[in-house]
Structures are given as C-alpha cells and as structure tokens.
Motif scaffolding. Structure first.
Motif, PDB file in Angstrom:
ATOM      1  N   ARG A   1       5.454  -4.376  23.234  1.00  0.00           N
ATOM      2  CA  ARG A   1       5.375  -5.662  22.556  1.00  0.00           C
ATOM      3  C   ARG A   1       4.637  -5.544  21.219  1.00  0.00           C
ATOM      4  O   ARG A   1       3.696  -4.745  21.091  1.00  0.00           O
ATOM      5  CB  ARG A   1       4.645  -6.683  23.434  1.00  0.00           C
ATOM      6  CG  ARG A   1       5.417  -7.078  24.685  1.00  0.00           C
ATOM      7  CD  ARG A   1       4.643  -8.091  25.491  1.00  0.00           C
ATOM      8  NE  ARG A   1       4.397  -9.308  24.723  1.00  0.00           N
ATOM      9  CZ  ARG A   1       3.658 -10.318  25.155  1.00  0.00           C
ATOM     10  NH1 ARG A   1       3.070 -10.258  26.344  1.00  0.00           N
ATOM     11  NH2 ARG A   1       3.494 -11.399  24.417  1.00  0.00           N
ATOM     12  N   PRO A   2       5.031  -6.335  20.220  1.00  0.00           N
ATOM     13  CA  PRO A   2       4.330  -6.308  18.924  1.00  0.00           C
ATOM     14  C   PRO A   2       2.842  -6.595  19.083  1.00  0.00           C
ATOM     15  O   PRO A   2       2.439  -7.419  19.903  1.00  0.00           O
ATOM     16  CB  PRO A   2       5.024  -7.426  18.131  1.00  0.00           C
ATOM     17  CG  PRO A   2       6.358  -7.592  18.777  1.00  0.00           C
ATOM     18  CD  PRO A   2       6.160  -7.275  20.235  1.00  0.00           C
ATOM     19  N   TRP A   3       2.030  -5.884  18.300  1.00  0.00           N
ATOM     20  CA  TRP A   3       0.584  -6.075  18.230  1.00  0.00           C
ATOM     21  C   TRP A   3      -0.126  -5.707  19.543  1.00  0.00           C
ATOM     22  O   TRP A   3      -1.261  -6.086  19.762  1.00  0.00           O
ATOM     23  CB  TRP A   3       0.223  -7.519  17.843  1.00  0.00           C
ATOM     24  CG  TRP A   3       0.939  -7.976  16.618  1.00  0.00           C
ATOM     25  CD1 TRP A   3       2.066  -8.751  16.559  1.00  0.00           C
ATOM     26  CD2 TRP A   3       0.633  -7.640  15.269  1.00  0.00           C
ATOM     27  NE1 TRP A   3       2.468  -8.922  15.263  1.00  0.00           N
ATOM     28  CE2 TRP A   3       1.598  -8.264  14.440  1.00  0.00           C
ATOM     29  CE3 TRP A   3      -0.382  -6.888  14.674  1.00  0.00           C
ATOM     30  CZ2 TRP A   3       1.582  -8.134  13.051  1.00  0.00           C
ATOM     31  CZ3 TRP A   3      -0.390  -6.768  13.291  1.00  0.00           C
ATOM     32  CH2 TRP A   3       0.585  -7.387  12.501  1.00  0.00           C
TER      33      TRP A   3
ATOM     34  N   HIS B   1      -0.066  -2.223  21.412  1.00  0.00           N
ATOM     35  CA  HIS B   1       0.239  -0.840  21.790  1.00  0.00           C
ATOM     36  C   HIS B   1      -0.416  -0.539  23.136  1.00  0.00           C
ATOM     37  O   HIS B   1      -1.525  -1.013  23.424  1.00  0.00           O
ATOM     38  CB  HIS B   1      -0.297   0.120  20.722  1.00  0.00           C
ATOM     39  CG  HIS B   1       0.135   1.533  20.921  1.00  0.00           C
ATOM     40  ND1 HIS B   1      -0.490   2.383  21.804  1.00  0.00           N
ATOM     41  CD2 HIS B   1       1.149   2.249  20.355  1.00  0.00           C
ATOM     42  CE1 HIS B   1       0.101   3.563  21.767  1.00  0.00           C
ATOM     43  NE2 HIS B   1       1.100   3.506  20.905  1.00  0.00           N
TER      44      HIS B   1
ATOM     45  N   GLY C   1      -0.862  -4.709  10.134  1.00  0.00           N
ATOM     46  CA  GLY C   1       0.506  -4.659   9.650  1.00  0.00           C
ATOM     47  C   GLY C   1       0.541  -4.102   8.235  1.00  0.00           C
ATOM     48  O   GLY C   1      -0.298  -4.447   7.402  1.00  0.00           O
TER      49      GLY C   1
ATOM     50  N   HIS D   1       6.944  -0.264  15.145  1.00  0.00           N
ATOM     51  CA  HIS D   1       7.820  -1.156  14.374  1.00  0.00           C
ATOM     52  C   HIS D   1       8.590  -2.005  15.380  1.00  0.00           C
ATOM     53  O   HIS D   1       9.109  -1.487  16.371  1.00  0.00           O
ATOM     54  CB  HIS D   1       8.790  -0.345  13.516  1.00  0.00           C
ATOM     55  CG  HIS D   1       9.799  -1.183  12.791  1.00  0.00           C
ATOM     56  ND1 HIS D   1       9.437  -2.146  11.874  1.00  0.00           N
ATOM     57  CD2 HIS D   1      11.155  -1.219  12.853  1.00  0.00           C
ATOM     58  CE1 HIS D   1      10.528  -2.729  11.400  1.00  0.00           C
ATOM     59  NE2 HIS D   1      11.579  -2.182  11.979  1.00  0.00           N
ATOM     60  N   HIS D   2       8.664  -3.333  15.131  1.00  0.00           N
ATOM     61  CA  HIS D   2       9.148  -4.231  16.167  1.00  0.00           C
ATOM     62  C   HIS D   2      10.242  -5.185  15.723  1.00  0.00           C
ATOM     63  O   HIS D   2      10.696  -6.005  16.515  1.00  0.00           O
ATOM     64  CB  HIS D   2       7.970  -5.049  16.721  1.00  0.00           C
ATOM     65  CG  HIS D   2       6.838  -4.201  17.202  1.00  0.00           C
ATOM     66  ND1 HIS D   2       6.841  -3.602  18.440  1.00  0.00           N
ATOM     67  CD2 HIS D   2       5.689  -3.801  16.599  1.00  0.00           C
ATOM     68  CE1 HIS D   2       5.729  -2.901  18.594  1.00  0.00           C
ATOM     69  NE2 HIS D   2       5.020  -2.999  17.490  1.00  0.00           N
ATOM     70  N   ASN D   3      10.658  -5.137  14.461  1.00  0.00           N
ATOM     71  CA  ASN D   3      11.640  -6.104  13.976  1.00  0.00           C
ATOM     72  C   ASN D   3      13.043  -5.572  14.207  1.00  0.00           C
ATOM     73  O   ASN D   3      13.420  -4.539  13.679  1.00  0.00           O
ATOM     74  CB  ASN D   3      11.412  -6.397  12.491  1.00  0.00           C
ATOM     75  CG  ASN D   3      12.056  -7.694  12.078  1.00  0.00           C
ATOM     76  OD1 ASN D   3      13.149  -8.010  12.523  1.00  0.00           O
ATOM     77  ND2 ASN D   3      11.384  -8.459  11.237  1.00  0.00           N
TER      78      ASN D   3
ATOM     79  N   ILE E   1       3.213  -1.405  12.070  1.00  0.00           N
ATOM     80  CA  ILE E   1       1.847  -1.713  12.475  1.00  0.00           C
ATOM     81  C   ILE E   1       1.093  -0.415  12.749  1.00  0.00           C
ATOM     82  O   ILE E   1       1.581   0.457  13.489  1.00  0.00           O
ATOM     83  CB  ILE E   1       1.826  -2.597  13.744  1.00  0.00           C
ATOM     84  CG1 ILE E   1       2.559  -3.903  13.487  1.00  0.00           C
ATOM     85  CG2 ILE E   1       0.389  -2.873  14.179  1.00  0.00           C
ATOM     86  CD1 ILE E   1       2.744  -4.757  14.733  1.00  0.00           C
TER      87      ILE E   1
END
Length: 359
Positions: free
Chosen positions: A166-168, A170, A314, A339-341, A353
């Motif tokens: 998930r973003p943000w 790790h 970021g 990277h999550h996008n 990130i």
C-alpha cells in the motif's frame, strides 16, 4: 530487463523531458506566468535561449509583461507565437499539457518538479546510477526506481513497475501503534486519516497544512471521522526558515510551493523549531508535498540526528539527494523505494516514495 539495463538503456533513447533539449531551442515560450515560470526564464537565459513570451490561463495576466516579456492567454496570442516550442511551468502540468498539446508545435514539461533540475544532473545521474541503486536495500526498490526514471526520461510507460504494498506503508517502514508522526503538506487530510486508521487510531499525528482553505477542510474531515484524539491539525507550513513566508497556490488543486512571489502569506516552521515549540518526539517524518524534499531534511537536521525517525517522502528523481543527506546525518539509515500510481502517461506519475529506517 533488469534494473541496471533499464537505466543504461536510456543513453541511446530520445529523452522526453525538457532538460535534454534545452540547448536545442534558441527561441521558446513559457506556459505559466508565476514564480516557476520566472525561474525557468532566468535559467533559459543562462543557457542562451530567448524567452519570447509567457502564456497563462489567468485573464488578469494577459497583456501584461514580466521583465519586458509579454504575457498572453493562449486565445489571444499572436499566431506566430503558437508555432514556437513551449515549456510548461505550472503546478497544473497534467491539465495544461493536454491543452498545449493541441495548440503548440512542441511541448516540454518543466523540470522544477519533474525529473532533474538541470541537463547536467541527467548526465551526473547516468554516470552514477550504479552507486544510487546500491544505496537501496532490495531488488524490488532498485527495479522500481530504475524503471520509473527510465519511463520518465523516455516517455515509455512499459518501464514502470508499481509496488505491491500500500502507498506510504512499506512493510519495513510505516507508522506503528503508539507512535508519533509529523506529516508535512496534509492537504485535506486524506493521508493522515489513512495513517491513523492503519494503526487503529493508536497514534499521535501532527498534520501541517498552511493553506487556510485546505486546513479548514482537513479539520472538518478529521472531526467527521472522529479522529481528533489521534490527529492534531496545524495551520502552518514547513520550510527552511521559521517565520512569515509566501506561498504560490494553483487554484483549488492542492499544487503549491514556497515562492518569494507567491500570492498567499503563510507561517512556516523548520521541523527542528516545530519539534521544540510543541515538545514533539517524532517516530515518523512524512511528506507528500511536491518540492518539500528539497529542504525537508535540511530543516530537520537536529531532529533526525537526535530521534532517528522513520522517513517517508514523496519525490521524483530526488531520491539520491534524500538518501545521501540522511546517511550523512545517520549512517545506519537503510533505504527502500516504492511507486504506487497505476495511471499511465501523466507527469505526476513519475513520482515515487523514499522510505528510510535506522537500523
């Protein structure tokens, strides 16, 4: 293709972003008549390029001048201006890009919040890519970072790799129950609400948002979610100095940055001053604010040395600078990159990130 091959393949590829072509355009226009546009104009002049005009969608800027250079809206520009290349210098890059693509002969994206500050930095990066990649702890981080840079420089999204977590958050570097976080540039609060929820609201988050309107929205959202005990909103910014600063804000988009010509007056703290002022012992320092990586480590040096917080920032290609700066302060920091996008083709999606943890 492994991560080293991804980076090395850039050498013979046509580069998509502005710095690689700066010496090839003797006459150029700038889209964006704010602080970033002026910074770009100054840089172009040092490279021997002529800035012919500025474009801006704000009607009140039309038919004015900046340092003797005329400003137009795209609709009232002389036809010959539309035949020149244009570089986009605005925080609404992704919207303006498609607007410009239909009107101008050649369109470049501003490097200020994009990939590299100068053409020299592209060359430096390519010469030192092995060293930069070696600073990352695992192959997943190396693949992700190398692929993202290659995609950004070549405009080929096939290089990009989206991280599996998930973003943000790790697996090795995330907010844990009972911890205290400082979040810089919290916008309307979605990020800090997510952080709080991820630990069952067993946390203490200081959410910094200098824009009065976004701050009000954030407060309302935090109250609506019943998180006033775990999140403390503060209507201040983080910056290289403590005191009154100016903010350049792009409408209602959330795109904003510190600028000496910004139209909004705000109050900023260095992270070190904020920690001392509010008696904070931070376990995590986070920021998703574009451009904050350029000063965030510098303005938190005492805090980082003393508390060795987990870092979640970021950034675009600023990862090597962040990692070098952090390791000088705390040699035991270990680094990861994500990277999550999953949406392809927009300049914002060149962003990743950096995660750091002291071990």
């Amino acid at each position: 293709m492994n991560y080293c091959e991804r980076i090395k393949s850039i050498d013979s590829s046509p580069l998509h972003y502005w710095p690689a072509a700066v010496e090839q355009e003797p006459r150029i226009c700038i889209f964006g008549a704010g602080g970033r546009g002026r910074e770009m104009a100054a840089f172009l002049r040092t490279q021997g390029s002529e800035v012919v005009c500025f474009f801006d969608n704000a009607p009140e800027k039309s038919n004015t001048q900046i340092d003797g250079v005329p400003v137009y809206t795209p609709d009232n520009a002389p036809e010959q201006m539309l035949k020149l290349p244009v570089v986009i210098c605005t925080h609404a890059q992704d919207v303006v890009f498609f607007q410009c693509k239909a009107r101008f002969r050649k369109v470049f994206l501003d490097f200020n919040s994009g990939i590299f500050p100068t053409p020299t930095e592209i060359r430096t990066f390519l010469e030192n890519h092995d060293q930069y990649l070696d600073m990352l702890e695992d192959d997943a981080s190396k693949e992700c970072f190398a692929g993202l840079i290659a995609a950004s420089l070549t405009a080929d999204d096939s290089y990009r790799i989206v991280s599996s977590y998930r973003p943000w958050s790790h697996p090795e570097v995330r907010l844990a129950p009972g911890e205290t976080m400082i979040d810089v540039g919290s916008f309307r609060g979605a990020g800090v609400i997510q952080f709080s929820r991820s630990v069952g609201n067993d946390c203490n988050i200081f959410a910094l948002e200098p824009h009065p309107g976004f701050y009000t929205d954030m407060c309302e959202n935090i109250d609506r979610e019943g998180l006033t005990q775990s999140i403390t909103p503060l209507c201040v910014g983080a910056g290289p100095n403590t005191g009154v600063s100016r903010f350049d804000i792009m409408g209602n988009t959330g795109w904003a940055h510190l600028s000496p010509v910004g139209g909004t007056v705000i109050y900023t703290y260095t992270i070190d001053a904020l920690v001392e002022r509010f008696g904070i012992t931070p376990n995590v320092l986070a920021s998703g604010a574009l451009g904050a990586e350029k000063f965030l480590v510098e303005c938190a040096e005492k805090t980082i040395r003393k508390h060795k917080p987990k870092i979640i920032i970021g950034t675009h290609a600023g990862a090597p600078l962040i990692m070098h700066s952090l390791r000088k302060l705390v040699p035991e920091y270990k680094f990861y990159y994500g990277h999550h996008n999953m949406v392809m083709g927009l300049s914002l999606n060149s962003r990743g990130i950096v995660y750091a943890i002291a071990r």
